[in-house]
Design a protein around this motif. Structure first.
Motif, PDB file in Angstrom:
ATOM      1  N   PRO A 180     -58.693 -65.430 -35.940  1.00 46.64           N
ATOM      2  CA  PRO A 180     -59.529 -64.421 -35.933  1.00 46.64           C
ATOM      3  C   PRO A 180     -60.357 -64.411 -37.251  1.00 46.64           C
ATOM      4  CG  PRO A 180     -57.077 -63.608 -35.437  1.00 46.64           C
ATOM      5  CD  PRO A 180     -57.001 -65.108 -35.754  1.00 46.64           C
ATOM      6  N   LEU A 181     -61.529 -63.832 -37.051  1.00 41.59           N
ATOM      7  CA  LEU A 181     -62.398 -64.150 -38.407  1.00 41.59           C
ATOM      8  C   LEU A 181     -62.111 -63.184 -39.562  1.00 41.59           C
ATOM      9  CD1 LEU A 181     -65.242 -64.869 -39.004  1.00 41.59           C
ATOM     10  CD2 LEU A 181     -66.213 -62.709 -38.154  1.00 41.59           C
ATOM     11  N   TYR A 182     -61.043 -62.102 -39.226  1.00 44.30           N
ATOM     12  CA  TYR A 182     -60.642 -61.533 -40.445  1.00 44.30           C
ATOM     13  C   TYR A 182     -59.672 -62.116 -41.304  1.00 44.30           C
ATOM     14  CZ  TYR A 182     -56.445 -60.438 -37.471  1.00 44.30           C
ATOM     15  OH  TYR A 182     -55.386 -60.530 -36.735  1.00 44.30           O
ATOM     16  N   ALA A 183     -59.224 -63.369 -40.614  1.00 45.80           N
ATOM     17  CA  ALA A 183     -58.368 -64.397 -41.511  1.00 45.80           C
ATOM     18  C   ALA A 183     -59.212 -64.616 -42.810  1.00 45.80           C
ATOM     19  CB  ALA A 183     -57.980 -65.633 -40.448  1.00 45.80           C
ATOM     20  N   ILE A 184     -60.467 -64.687 -42.794  1.00 43.49           N
ATOM     21  CA  ILE A 184     -60.924 -64.920 -44.250  1.00 43.49           C
ATOM     22  C   ILE A 184     -60.220 -64.311 -45.462  1.00 43.49           C
ATOM     23  CG2 ILE A 184     -63.170 -64.441 -45.625  1.00 43.49           C
ATOM     24  CD1 ILE A 184     -64.692 -64.890 -43.016  1.00 43.49           C
ATOM     25  N   LEU A 185     -60.095 -63.027 -44.963  1.00 44.49           N
ATOM     26  CA  LEU A 185     -59.223 -62.395 -46.205  1.00 44.49           C
ATOM     27  C   LEU A 185     -57.815 -62.654 -46.307  1.00 44.49           C
ATOM     28  CD1 LEU A 185     -59.029 -59.932 -48.060  1.00 44.49           C
ATOM     29  CD2 LEU A 185     -58.595 -58.445 -46.060  1.00 44.49           C
ATOM     30  N   SER A 186     -57.019 -62.906 -45.296  1.00 46.31           N
ATOM     31  CA  SER A 186     -55.877 -63.615 -45.409  1.00 46.31           C
ATOM     32  C   SER A 186     -55.733 -64.954 -46.169  1.00 46.31           C
ATOM     33  CB  SER A 186     -55.230 -63.948 -43.804  1.00 46.31           C
ATOM     34  OG  SER A 186     -55.161 -62.730 -43.157  1.00 46.31           O
ATOM     35  N   ILE A 187     -56.634 -65.742 -45.953  1.00 49.32           N
ATOM     36  CA  ILE A 187     -56.709 -67.063 -46.704  1.00 49.32           C
ATOM     37  C   ILE A 187     -56.960 -66.807 -48.113  1.00 49.32           C
ATOM     38  CG2 ILE A 187     -58.188 -69.279 -46.892  1.00 49.32           C
ATOM     39  CD1 ILE A 187     -58.665 -69.061 -43.973  1.00 49.32           C
ATOM     40  N   ALA A 188     -57.896 -65.698 -48.425  1.00 49.07           N
ATOM     41  CA  ALA A 188     -58.084 -65.469 -49.915  1.00 49.07           C
ATOM     42  C   ALA A 188     -56.985 -64.965 -50.474  1.00 49.07           C
ATOM     43  CB  ALA A 188     -59.223 -64.286 -49.770  1.00 49.07           C
ATOM     44  N   VAL A 189     -56.220 -64.151 -49.858  1.00 55.17           N
ATOM     45  CA  VAL A 189     -54.937 -63.772 -50.325  1.00 55.17           C
ATOM     46  C   VAL A 189     -53.941 -64.865 -50.720  1.00 55.17           C
ATOM     47  CG1 VAL A 189     -52.837 -62.383 -49.986  1.00 55.17           C
ATOM     48  CG2 VAL A 189     -55.199 -61.378 -49.535  1.00 55.17           C
ATOM     49  N   ILE A 190     -53.584 -65.802 -49.850  1.00 55.63           N
ATOM     50  CA  ILE A 190     -52.778 -66.700 -49.889  1.00 55.63           C
ATOM     51  C   ILE A 190     -53.155 -67.627 -51.158  1.00 55.63           C
ATOM     52  CG2 ILE A 190     -51.529 -66.380 -47.702  1.00 55.63           C
ATOM     53  CD1 ILE A 190     -52.687 -68.703 -46.630  1.00 55.63           C
ATOM     54  N   ALA A 191     -54.402 -68.156 -50.930  1.00 56.41           N
ATOM     55  CA  ALA A 191     -54.874 -69.248 -51.958  1.00 56.41           C
ATOM     56  C   ALA A 191     -54.956 -68.503 -53.417  1.00 56.41           C
ATOM     57  CB  ALA A 191     -56.641 -69.285 -51.623  1.00 56.41           C
ATOM     58  N   PHE A 192     -55.084 -67.170 -53.557  1.00 63.55           N
ATOM     59  CA  PHE A 192     -55.123 -66.448 -54.858  1.00 63.55           C
ATOM     60  C   PHE A 192     -53.611 -66.629 -55.376  1.00 63.55           C
ATOM     61  CE2 PHE A 192     -54.194 -62.608 -57.316  1.00 63.55           C
ATOM     62  CZ  PHE A 192     -55.023 -62.724 -58.355  1.00 63.55           C
ATOM     63  N   VAL A 193     -52.631 -66.227 -54.594  1.00 64.86           N
ATOM     64  CA  VAL A 193     -51.204 -66.373 -54.920  1.00 64.86           C
ATOM     65  C   VAL A 193     -50.820 -67.712 -55.169  1.00 64.86           C
ATOM     66  CG1 VAL A 193     -49.110 -66.128 -53.808  1.00 64.86           C
ATOM     67  CG2 VAL A 193     -50.555 -64.455 -53.389  1.00 64.86           C
TER      68      VAL A 193
END
Length: 497
Positions: A180-193
């Motif tokens: 899903p397109l909202y996974a952009i936010l998911s990717i940002a979160v896990i990459a930041f962590v």
């Protein structure tokens, strides 16, 4: 770049990207257009943003944000951070490597107990006919994510060459295309962590961090980075370098467990705000229209009050409503074309297939698995025109294609507070996807492929054990796994054309 211009161009790029993703154009054209938009927008950002570099749509935006926070955390929790990294090494490379690192220490036995519990759970799931098998569970215990991940890649590789039309086991992570397109936010979160964890360990071991930032492909975050001073890093002991390298995967694994309750609790709470389910008939439904918008009491004899209660594993279902009982199929498998010449006078366009060899069709994969397992020359197919003997070709196919299946019914939740249930389910969907992506990144990053931290860990360890021969072994392992990964991606790309 002015903020107004940045916002306008970003909104335009996302809108155009979304339009293409949701369009009905051919898969290969859709994929090419999406990549084109991301490349063009990425190059536009690179030329107009300060501290940006890159090419071909990829852009690295550097800065010094977060340095002080990472240092403060490192000063306050150095031992906790090291313990997390030690556990990450055990999960990443298994019980044998854990024994090598920690010998018969208290730490080893604690790690071993946790690993036994996790492996035992996987083994139990394998015995319950899960999608994983017992070999996966055993390899996870012995060699951690490294062993089980390599096994999954190898197993998928074998399926590609032995199973006709094997579904893709691996696909690139592209928001709006494969997720899903909202996974952009998911990717940002896990990459930041992931990258903050690297930065914290650098601070603990007094390794200077030159910069930190985010990696974009177009407007999609595909990673974050912490850029340590390489000369200082290489001078550190191998134990310290291992901690810095494994920190990202260890933190992603930790946050996987943190995300699970954030996923499950909203999902379980949603039904509390729903009064009942309504039955909605789609345009292609053959059910009497009087049943439309009726209140659902039970499905296949099981009482239901919300979508959480709807658990259907068959195509034909019986629904009890306030307007009576109705029996229907969820989808119709209507033949679109017949390509097997032996079946052209047996099966016809528009004919609906109900079951094959007495097994009801639930999806096309269900039919494919049936034909591959039975290996029959003819099968009995129950269709809308009667029971027929249908020929199966040498590839284990009936030689038919189906129209795109459309659901005949849908269920909607009703109640004064249903909007709260919808919000809770949206939250649950976000954290479920974020948890899965976090675990996936943790596993993939441990695999010794050139671009991963796992490669650097294996490289340094084999070099310490075997010298120059160890370096050759590490490079060979990376080449083999990289080639296997590329071959595994082929089925997904081939479906675009």
């Amino acid at each position: 770049m002015k903020k107004t211009i940045f916002i306008i161009t970003l909104v335009f790029a996302i809108t155009l990207f979304t339009f293409i993703v949701t369009s009905q154009m051919p898969g290969w054209l859709q994929f090419a257009a999406c990549i084109g938009i991301l490349v063009v927008y990425g190059n536009y950002l690179r030329r107009n943003l300060k501290n940006a570099s890159g090419g071909f749509g990829f852009i690295m935006i550097r800065g010094t944000a977060g340095f002080n926070t990472m240092k403060k955390f490192a000063e306050k929790y150095p031992n906790l951070s090291k313990e997390l990294c030690d556990f990450g090494l055990t999960i990443g490379f298994g019980i044998l490597y854990s024994f090598y690192l920690f010998k018969l220490s208290k730490k080893f036995f604690i790690h071993a107990l946790i690993l036994i519990a996790m492996s035992g759970g996987l083994y139990y799931l394998a015995l319950q006919n899960s999608t994983i098998d017992t070999t996966f569970a055993i390899l996870f215990f012995l060699f951690g994510f490294f062993g089980s991940g390599a096994y999954l890649l190898g197993q998928s590789l074998v399926n590609i060459f032995t199973t006709p039309n094997a579904p893709p086991a691996i696909a690139p992570v592209i928001p709006g295309v494969t997720i899903p397109l909202y996974a952009i936010l998911s990717i940002a979160v896990i990459a930041f962590v992931h990258e903050v964890a690297h930065g914290i360990m650098c601070a603990i071991y007094k390794i200077k961090v030159k910069s930190s930032g985010i990696l974009l492909f177009g407007f999609i975050p595909v990673g974050a980075f912490v850029e340590p001073n390489e000369k200082e890093f290489e001078k550190k002991k191998i134990e310290e370098k291992r901690h810095v390298l494994i920190a990202g995967s260890a933190s992603n694994l930790l946050f996987f467990f943190i995300f699970i309750p954030l996923w499950i609790l909203p999902a379980l709470s949603a039904p509390l705000f729903v009064n009942h389910l309504n039955l909605s008939l789609t345009a292609n439904s053959t059910i009497n229209r009087s049943f439309d918008d009726s209140t659902v009491y039970s499905i296949n004899g099981v009482n239901v009050t919300s979508l959480n209660d709807v658990k259907i594993n068959q195509n034909t279902i019986t629904i009890q409503t306030d307007k009576g009982t109705v029996k229907t199929k969820l989808v119709d498998f209507k033949i679109d074309s017949v390509t097997n010449n032996d079946n052209k006078n047996i099966l016809y366009k528009g004919e609906i297939v109900y079951d094959v060899e007495g097994i009801e069709l639930t999806d096309t994969a269900n039919l494919r698995n049936l034909l591959n397992s039975r290996k029959l020359l003819t099968v009995k197919a129950n269709t809308s025109m009667g029971v027929k003997d249908v020929h199966v070709n040498a590839d284990g196919k009936m030689g038919i294609t189906f129209e795109e299946t459309q659901p005949t019914i849908d269920f909607t939740e009703e109640g004064q507070w249903t909007w709260i249930a919808n919000i809770l389910r949206t939250i649950a969907d976000f954290f479920s996807l974020t948890a899965i992506l976090s675990l996936s990144l943790s596993l993939f990053n441990v695999l010794p492929i050139f671009i991963t931290d796992g490669h650097k860990i294996v490289y340094d360890q084999l070099k310490e054990w075997f010298g120059s021969a160890g370096v050759k072994i590490a490079i060979t392992i990376s080449i083999i796994l990289a080639l296997i990964l590329l071959v595994n991606l082929y089925p997904w790309f081939s479906k675009l054309f």
